[in-house]
Design an enzyme around this catalytic site. Structure first.
Site, PDB file in Angstrom:
ATOM      1  N   LYS A  54       0.839  -1.208   0.000  1.00 42.58           N
ATOM      2  CA  LYS A  54       0.000   0.000   0.000  1.00 42.58           C
ATOM      3  C   LYS A  54       0.869   1.250   0.000  1.00 42.58           C
ATOM      4  O   LYS A  54       0.647   2.189  -0.773  1.00 42.58           O
ATOM      5  CB  LYS A  54      -0.922  -0.002   1.231  1.00 42.58           C
ATOM      6  N   GLN A  98      -4.292  -1.648   9.838  1.00 45.90           N
ATOM      7  CA  GLN A  98      -4.145  -2.977   9.227  1.00 45.90           C
ATOM      8  C   GLN A  98      -4.677  -4.053  10.179  1.00 45.90           C
ATOM      9  O   GLN A  98      -4.301  -4.093  11.357  1.00 45.90           O
ATOM     10  CB  GLN A  98      -2.665  -3.223   8.893  1.00 45.90           C
ATOM     11  N   ASP A 121     -11.127   2.816   3.935  1.00 39.20           N
ATOM     12  CA  ASP A 121     -11.467   1.400   3.760  1.00 39.20           C
ATOM     13  C   ASP A 121     -12.972   1.230   3.536  1.00 39.20           C
ATOM     14  O   ASP A 121     -13.420   0.214   3.011  1.00 39.20           O
ATOM     15  CB  ASP A 121     -11.080   0.616   5.026  1.00 39.20           C
TER      16      ASP A 121
END
Ligand code: NAP
Length: 302
Positions: A54, A98, A121
């Site tokens: 990412k 995460q 997200d």
């Protein structure tokens, strides 16, 4: 018939190019760039590799990126304080924690502490609610379903009036993609059925689908005879079915298989995504798109 391959590896490049152009334009006009922070607690090897990928993509696009690595024993209150700090940081437009988090941390409490306007997200209950309402309410679409919708649209597959069957009803793939394709508007307006383990006639439903999205996590679940000739088949499944030695690196790597019997299905479908190289590469791409969108929202606000 041999289906047209819909490759995430190729579509990703198109989208990343568009994002990079937008980033440059906004930087020239406003002197700002999208800011993304990824918070990693502990040293789970899979998590490290996801975060690294990412961050690498964000850097290549010219984003401001912060990789905030924290020790495994970080207290829940300290993690909440960290999120609070980034919630209040005007140079950060996306906050990503995460998963999985260590067992002593309440994952739900942490994710719900992220400012919904920085939840790139798209899993915060506020953003799930916005998606449910649809239209101009929507800020961030969850990344994997957003990637699936982009693939369908960019492949030139008509969603308007299409019979869509989604196999799987998870909160991260099945439910949101069903909801997105059901909305009023371009790239949607479909008639959607969601099937799962309690569905009576799985094959019968799949056979009706003009667009079949499979996110079950069961290798080769969908048989070729379940596919309507010419259908668009999006295989989200990523199943590790063994190991092999990589020709490139000489190292052991996982053998991956999707939820659809690809070799047989490609002779019947009109469009099909491969595994790997299909939906997978789209998730990080859409995370970048959401972070850029977040910067744009903040510019509109000010
Ligand atoms: P999940 O949370 O395990 O949900 C699986 C869903 O499929 C459930 O709703 C389950 O039904 C349904 N299902 C399982 N077996 C079935 C069967 N035999 N017949 C009918 N329905 C069945 O999985 P997920 O997180 O959505 O992920 C699904 C797959 O997509 C996994 O392989 C995952 O690795 C992959 N994935 C890929 C990406 C990516 O490429 N970027 C991202 C996310 C997920 P019930 O609800 O009745 O149990």
């Amino acid at each position: 018939m041999t289906a047209k391959l819909v490759k995430g590896t190729e579509i990703r490049e198109e989208i990343l190019k568009e994002i990079a152009e937008d980033v440059k334009k906004i930087k020239d006009e406003h002197g700002k760039v999208p800011g993304l922070v990824t918070i990693l607690v502990g040293e789970n090897p899979a998590s490290i590799s996801y975060v690294t990928a990412k961050i690498k993509t964000a850097k290549e696009l010219g984003f401001k990126e912060i990789q905030d690595n924290q020790p495994d024993d970080l207290a829940e209150e300290d993690l909440l304080a960290l999120i609070d700090k980034y919630n209040g940081d005007d140079t950060i437009h996306g906050i990503l924690v995460q998963l999985p988090l260590p067992k002593h941390v309440n994952e739900k409490r942490i994710l719900n502490a992220i400012d919904p306007d920085k939840d790139v997200d798209g899993f915060h209950p506020v953003n799930v609610g916005r998606l449910m309402i649809g239209g101009s309410e929507v800020k961030f679409l969850p990344c994997t379903p957003a990637g699936i919708q982009e693939m369908i649209v960019r492949a030139g597959v008509q969603t308007e009036g299409a019979e869509v069957v989604v196999v799987g009803r998870s909160n991260i793939v099945g439910k949101p993609i069903a909801n997105m394709l059901l909305q009023k508007g371009p790239g949607a307006n479909a008639t959607v059925t969601v099937v799962h383990t309690r569905t009576k006639d799985l094959a019968g439903h799949c056979k009706r689908a003009d667009i079949l999205v499979v996110a079950a996590g069961v290798p080769d679940l969908v048989k070729p005879e379940w596919i309507k000739p010419g259908a668009c088949v999006i295989d989200v499944g990523v199943n590790r079915v063994g190991e092999k030695i990589s020709e490139k690196t000489g190292k052991k790597i996982a053998i991956l298989k999707g939820d659809v019997d690809f070799d047989a299905a490609k002779e019947i479908a009109g469009y099909i995504t491969p595994v790997p190289g299909g939906v997978g590469p789209m998730t990080i791409t859409m995370l970048m798109k959401n972070t850029l969108a977040s910067l744009k929202f903040s510019l509109e606000k000010n």
